[in-house]
Design a protein around this motif. Structure first.
Motif, mmCIF file in Angstrom:
data_model
loop_
_atom_site.group_PDB
_atom_site.id
_atom_site.type_symbol
_atom_site.label_atom_id
_atom_site.label_comp_id
_atom_site.label_asym_id
_atom_site.label_seq_id
_atom_site.Cartn_x
_atom_site.Cartn_y
_atom_site.Cartn_z
ATOM 1 N N GLU B 25 0.265 -1.234 0.145
ATOM 2 C CA GLU B 25 -0.001 -0.241 0.179
ATOM 3 C C GLU B 25 0.811 1.051 -0.146
ATOM 4 O O GLU B 25 0.440 2.468 -0.771
ATOM 5 C CB GLU B 25 -0.638 0.236 1.509
ATOM 6 C CG GLU B 25 -1.763 -1.570 1.974
ATOM 7 C CD GLU B 25 -1.076 -2.539 1.934
ATOM 8 O OE1 GLU B 25 -0.378 -2.332 3.169
ATOM 9 O OE2 GLU B 25 -0.621 -2.847 2.027
ATOM 10 N N GLN B 28 2.882 1.806 -3.685
ATOM 11 C CA GLN B 28 2.022 2.017 -4.815
ATOM 12 C C GLN B 28 1.684 3.745 -4.279
ATOM 13 O O GLN B 28 1.778 4.294 -5.159
ATOM 14 C CB GLN B 28 0.410 1.885 -4.137
ATOM 15 C CG GLN B 28 -0.700 2.438 -4.866
ATOM 16 C CD GLN B 28 -1.249 0.859 -6.353
ATOM 17 O OE1 GLN B 28 -1.296 -0.058 -5.501
ATOM 18 N NE2 GLN B 28 -1.246 2.024 -7.566
ATOM 19 N N ARG B 155 -0.996 -8.645 -12.034
ATOM 20 C CA ARG B 155 -1.193 -7.806 -10.335
ATOM 21 C C ARG B 155 -0.888 -9.145 -9.823
ATOM 22 O O ARG B 155 -1.682 -10.057 -9.906
ATOM 23 C CB ARG B 155 -2.444 -6.650 -10.124
ATOM 24 C CG ARG B 155 -2.380 -5.527 -10.576
ATOM 25 C CD ARG B 155 -3.665 -4.945 -9.833
ATOM 26 N NE ARG B 155 -4.426 -4.497 -10.992
ATOM 27 C CZ ARG B 155 -5.831 -4.377 -11.417
ATOM 28 N NH1 ARG B 155 -6.610 -5.240 -10.945
ATOM 29 N NH2 ARG B 155 -6.596 -3.732 -11.980
ATOM 30 N N ASP B 156 0.001 -8.708 -8.702
ATOM 31 C CA ASP B 156 0.410 -9.856 -7.382
ATOM 32 C C ASP B 156 -1.291 -9.896 -6.828
ATOM 33 O O ASP B 156 -1.302 -8.811 -6.427
ATOM 34 C CB ASP B 156 1.667 -9.961 -7.084
ATOM 35 C CG ASP B 156 2.882 -9.841 -7.602
ATOM 36 O OD1 ASP B 156 2.801 -10.692 -8.217
ATOM 37 O OD2 ASP B 156 3.749 -9.647 -7.401
ATOM 38 N N GLY B 157 -1.542 -11.194 -7.197
ATOM 39 C CA GLY B 157 -3.102 -11.195 -5.760
ATOM 40 C C GLY B 157 -2.927 -12.948 -6.204
ATOM 41 O O GLY B 157 -3.161 -13.665 -7.249
ATOM 42 N N ASP B 161 -10.610 -11.394 -7.939
ATOM 43 C CA ASP B 161 -11.275 -9.942 -7.780
ATOM 44 C C ASP B 161 -9.638 -9.188 -7.691
ATOM 45 O O ASP B 161 -9.898 -8.324 -8.494
ATOM 46 C CB ASP B 161 -11.634 -9.919 -6.462
ATOM 47 C CG ASP B 161 -12.954 -11.082 -6.883
ATOM 48 O OD1 ASP B 161 -12.465 -12.335 -6.669
ATOM 49 O OD2 ASP B 161 -14.019 -11.066 -6.583
ATOM 50 N N GLU B 162 -8.444 -9.621 -7.716
ATOM 51 C CA GLU B 162 -7.162 -8.154 -7.209
ATOM 52 C C GLU B 162 -7.004 -8.684 -8.656
ATOM 53 O O GLU B 162 -5.986 -6.936 -9.355
ATOM 54 C CB GLU B 162 -6.453 -9.218 -6.271
ATOM 55 C CG GLU B 162 -6.670 -9.246 -4.860
ATOM 56 C CD GLU B 162 -5.622 -9.868 -4.611
ATOM 57 O OE1 GLU B 162 -5.176 -8.777 -3.937
ATOM 58 O OE2 GLU B 162 -6.205 -10.580 -3.456
ATOM 59 N N LEU B 163 -7.082 -9.047 -9.811
ATOM 60 C CA LEU B 163 -6.986 -9.081 -10.908
ATOM 61 C C LEU B 163 -7.483 -8.520 -11.707
ATOM 62 O O LEU B 163 -7.424 -8.028 -13.026
ATOM 63 C CB LEU B 163 -6.268 -10.726 -11.626
ATOM 64 C CG LEU B 163 -5.237 -10.728 -11.515
ATOM 65 C CD1 LEU B 163 -4.418 -10.557 -9.443
ATOM 66 C CD2 LEU B 163 -3.917 -12.257 -12.018
ATOM 67 N N GLY B 435 3.341 -12.195 -2.346
ATOM 68 C CA GLY B 435 3.458 -11.262 -1.586
ATOM 69 C C GLY B 435 4.076 -10.238 -1.209
ATOM 70 O O GLY B 435 3.953 -8.907 -1.532
#
Lengths: 403, 438
Positions: B25, B28, B155-157, B161-163, B435
């Motif tokens: 976070e 980013q 994205r790393d996920g 849903d995170e992608l 992660g």
């Protein structure tokens, strides 16, 4: 008929006039002979299909009137050390898929020469990228799937193409040779079948030697395995996992035959025993799919084998779907990108492949007396954007299309 | 739990660089300036020695070193000698092993790949290692319509849903997979001929047109019952969902163009083996082609004439060209190679690089967000250690929305890039640290 004519021509090599279909000279800014250091500004002269001179342009005289080709880079004609092309065709349809009969697990009597289609478009396709010699045959789909052969990528009949009609017996260990609800259904069962058949072949061989009343009825299957036991042809063992690689070594030691290891995706984890056994490797294509039994393959294995001094060659391999063949030029290029020195990468698709296939007296390097097989490029042959601009087989220019 | 433990461990380790250990976070929010690389923006001329500034997940500035200010707050990365390309966009991938339609019917627009894809599959790490930052993950070609595709940011996920990519209206971005030719010809209820294939598709679209009219004409509160299949087809008719159409043979390609014209949907041709035979017709239709570059022709009769020259043939007539991996047909780690082989066969360097980036972004309807290095676009980019079209060049880092998702100097990432023991294992298993891998 044609074959005997070729032989006659070869015999006349020394007196054939410049301009014959088997005479050509090739000039290269760099000539990788694979027999010593590359020659800057080199020339290769081919007469009557055989190389008659190799050297620096200042030292080699091109006979008057001889057809002469120019290229930035010249290499020996490339060797695809293991393929199914010609038995397997580009359409992947029933009528052009003769690389695999799975009606029985062990069928060494299946000859490649009875199934090879020299007019298969993939043969011409590979030739366009510089491949002049192909070790091809039955696919790695059963414990013993059949025989392999070595051809030149030319000719309208198998007789015109073939240089070694019976090269190896193709065996496979691991999941590809094992099927649910069939025999063998496990790895161990597959090896038991193989050992049992080799024992029978040994008994057959002993009885033949004893002769007289002992002489057995001819048996095509055991004849083929006898040649393996006698060391006349190696057993080509496709094995990807470490357990299967070690099994290959174990069985070879038990019966004392020659092994050529094929695929060998996980060989990096068992290099010591492989080296101790002195077994050469036909390594999987660098770009082979990393799935199934090859899930752990590494694009750096070629570099590692080279660093450890293991004799290996790269191959176009076998794909059940697409691409129906890979191109060894591209596979060596990737191996070079992933750490294999340039000359070593080139060796893996020329002289080292020839050594493993036992044809290095004839092909694999540019030396006087060897076949006039050459590939010509407009730049670094391994760069994606370079082109193969010419291919010569035994002095005959078989491709001039830039590819 | 495990993740938390690993996070603590990783925070306890001495930082090697300033951006090495900050939680996602925070990272980013960090501003990073990449200085000294050759920038290939695609949207403009190459910049020999450039600066790329990334802030809040988007590109905040780029330009030549001597004329581009670097914010005081920025972490400066000296990347002299590297090449920076926009993140690669793969218009056709099967990473994650998802299946959508089943064998019950040839046309199943209601089925979503979203509900099937495994984003922990090692294929996602390999795609990141290949510099791919956005992929259209598709169901297969064994149906006339095999379901809704999903556009994923790599994205790393650990969960899909995170992608996913959210559109402005809140919908999850994706297309519709269709196919014609021989793959979708099977036993009934599947079609037995090409004529039947087209008739089945037309029938279903005519039904969707009727449903669309009912929706439009219905008074509030009296709308027709929801129909998931027809709803999806209405999205196609209204050009809110692009059709990604598998097609090989020249006549099948023309059938796709005919259907697209009849029903007015937006379509991208995929594979397009015979593109060189009907390039003029493709150009006249103004339709994009997402082509495959495969090491030898064939594999089936209808792909017999596929050639490295398709890219050049389409470029010559001004038709848009993108490349795709069709992973696992070709390897996501080697996606750059597809463009390079097209250049080998006569395509221009500029159009080939565009075919890995901006052209495919547009074919996914995402050309305003991704596909080029431009201020305001997502900070998706790739650091290469040499010319993008050279065999010897490697992807060094891949960044998605300002976060590094692949770093070749990281041991685990390198394993996915090169292969070796364990490379086939799921990327997000608890023994590992995906992660926290920066």
């Amino acid at each position: 008929m044609k074959r005997s004519m070729l032989l006659a021509l070869a015999a006349l090599a020394t007196v054939s006039a410049p301009g014959s279909a088997q005479d050509v000279a090739v000039r290269g800014k760099i000539v990788h002979t694979m027999a010593g250091a590359p020659i800057q500004g080199g020339v290769v002269v081919v007469q009557g299909g055989k190389i008659t001179a190799v050297g620096a342009a200042v030292d080699v005289v091109i006979p008057d009137g001889m057809r002469t080709l120019d290229a930035a880079v010249v290499t020996p004609g490339l060797i695809d050390a293991h393929s199914v092309v010609g038995l397997a065709g580009w359409l992947n349809a029933d009528h052009d898929s003769d690389e695999s009969d799975t009606s029985a697990p062990i069928q060494p009597e299946l000859r490649a020469i009875d199934a090879y289609n020299p007019r298969e478009p993939l043969v011409e396709y590979l030739r366009g990228y510089g491949v002049t010699t192909l070790h091809t045959g039955h696919a790695p789909t059963s414990v013993v799937s059949g025989q392999t052969m070595i051809v030149k990528t030319r000719g309208d009949t198998v007789a015109e193409a073939v240089i070694v009609p019976f090269a190896m017996v193709a065996a496979t260990l691991g999941e590809d040779a094992v099927r649910d609800d069939e025999v063998p259904g496990t790895r161990a069962k597959a090896v038991a079948l193989l050992r049992g058949e080799l024992l029978r072949a040994r008994g057959y061989m002993n009885k033949k030697e004893a002769g007289g009343d002992q002489a057995p009825d001819p048996d095509l299957r055991l004849d083929a395995l006898e040649r393996v036991l006698r060391g006349e042809v190696p057993l080509l063992v496709t094995a990807q996992r470490t357990i299967d690689i070690l099994t290959a070594l174990r069985v070879a030691e038990e019966f004392g035959f020659r092994v050529v290891l094929d695929g060998a995706a996980e060989v990096y984890d068992v290099l010591e025993p492989v080296q101790a056994a002195g077994v050469p490797i036909l390594l999987h294509p660098t770009m082979a799919r990393a799935s199934g039994e090859r899930e752990n393959l590494s694009m750096e294995t070629a570099a590692k084998l080279d660093a450890e001094g293991v004799l290996f060659a790269l191959q176009g391999g076998y794909e059940a779907y697409v691409p129906k063949t890979r191109v060894v030029l591209f596979e060596a290029a990737l191996a070079a990108s992933y750490g294999l020195p340039f000359e070593r990468a080139l060796a893996s698709i020329s002289i080292d492949a020839a050594r493993i296939l036992g044809i290095d007296d004839r092909v694999g390097s540019l030396e006087v007396g060897k076949d006039g097989d050459l590939a010509l490029y407009d730049a670094d042959p391994f760069e994606y954007t370079s082109h193969c601009i010419g291919v010569v087989i035994e002095g005959e220019v078989v491709s001039e299309t830039a590819r | 739990m495990l993740h938390a433990a690993l996070l603590i461990l990783s925070l306890a380790a001495p930082p090697s660089t300033q951006d090495a250990v900050a939680p996602a976070e925070e990272r980013q929010r960090e501003t990073v300036a990449f200085v000294g690389a050759r920038l290939v923006p695609i949207a403009g001329p190459e910049i020999e020695s450039g600066v790329l500034v990334v802030q809040d997940g988007v590109i905040s500035n780029l330009g030549a070193v001597d004329s581009t200010p670097i914010p005081a707050s920025a972490i400066v990365r000296d990347v002299t000698g590297m090449v920076i390309l926009p993140g690669l966009v793969d218009t056709h991938s099967h990473v994650g092993g998802g299946w959508a339609a089943d064998s019950s019917a040839p046309i199943q627009p209601e089925v979503r790949l979203l509900d099937s894809v495994n984003v922990r599959d090692a294929g996602f790490q390999r795609a990141q290692a290949g510099g791919i930052t956005t992929a259209n993950v598709m169901p297969g070609s064994g149906h006339l319509m095999s379901g809704q595709t999903v556009y994923l940011k790599l994205r790393d996920g650990g969960v899909v849903d995170e992608l996913v990519i959210r559109l402005d209206d809140g919908r999850i971005a994706g297309g519709m997979k269709m196919a014609n030719g021989t793959n979708s010809r099977r036993e009934p209820p599947f079609p037995g001929t090409r004529g039947k294939s087209a008739a089945l598709v037309r029938t279903r679209f005519v039904e969707a047109q009727a449903y669309q009219r009912k929706l439009a004409e219905a008074e509030a509160g009296k709308e027709p019952d929801r129909d998931l299949a027809l709803e999806a087809l209405v999205e196609v008719l209204e050009r809110k969902r692009i059709v990604h159409h598998h097609t090989h043979r020249h006549d099948d390609i023309l059938t796709v163009l005919r259907l697209a014209e009849e029903f007015g949907f937006e379509v991208v041709l995929h594979h397009v083996s015979d593109a060189w035979k009907v390039a003029d017709e493709i150009a006249a239709a103004g339709v994009g082609s997402s082509i495959i570059v495969i090491d030898s022709p064939g594999g089936k009769l209808e792909a017999r004439d596929v050639t490295f020259e398709n890219g050049a043939a389409l470029e010559r007539v001004g038709a848009p060209v993108a490349f795709h991996t069709d992973d696992w047909i070709t390897d996501s780690r080697l996606f750059l190679r597809s463009a390079a082989l097209a250049v080998r066969a006569g395509m221009s360097r500029a159009k080939a690089l565009e075919g890995l980036t901006l052209a495919p972004a547009k074919m996914l309807g995402l050309g305003d967000r991704i596909g080029s290095l431009e201020v305001g676009k997502d900070a998706d980019f790739v650091l290469l250690d040499g010319d993008p079209l050279s065999t010897y060049t490697k992807v060094r880092e891949t960044w998605v929305e300002g976060l590094r998702v692949f770093d070749r100097s990281d041991e685990r990432d390198r394993l996915w890039a090169v292969g070796g023991r364990g490379a086939g294992r799921e990327g997000n298993d608890p023994c590992c640290c995906i992660g926290e891998k920066q």
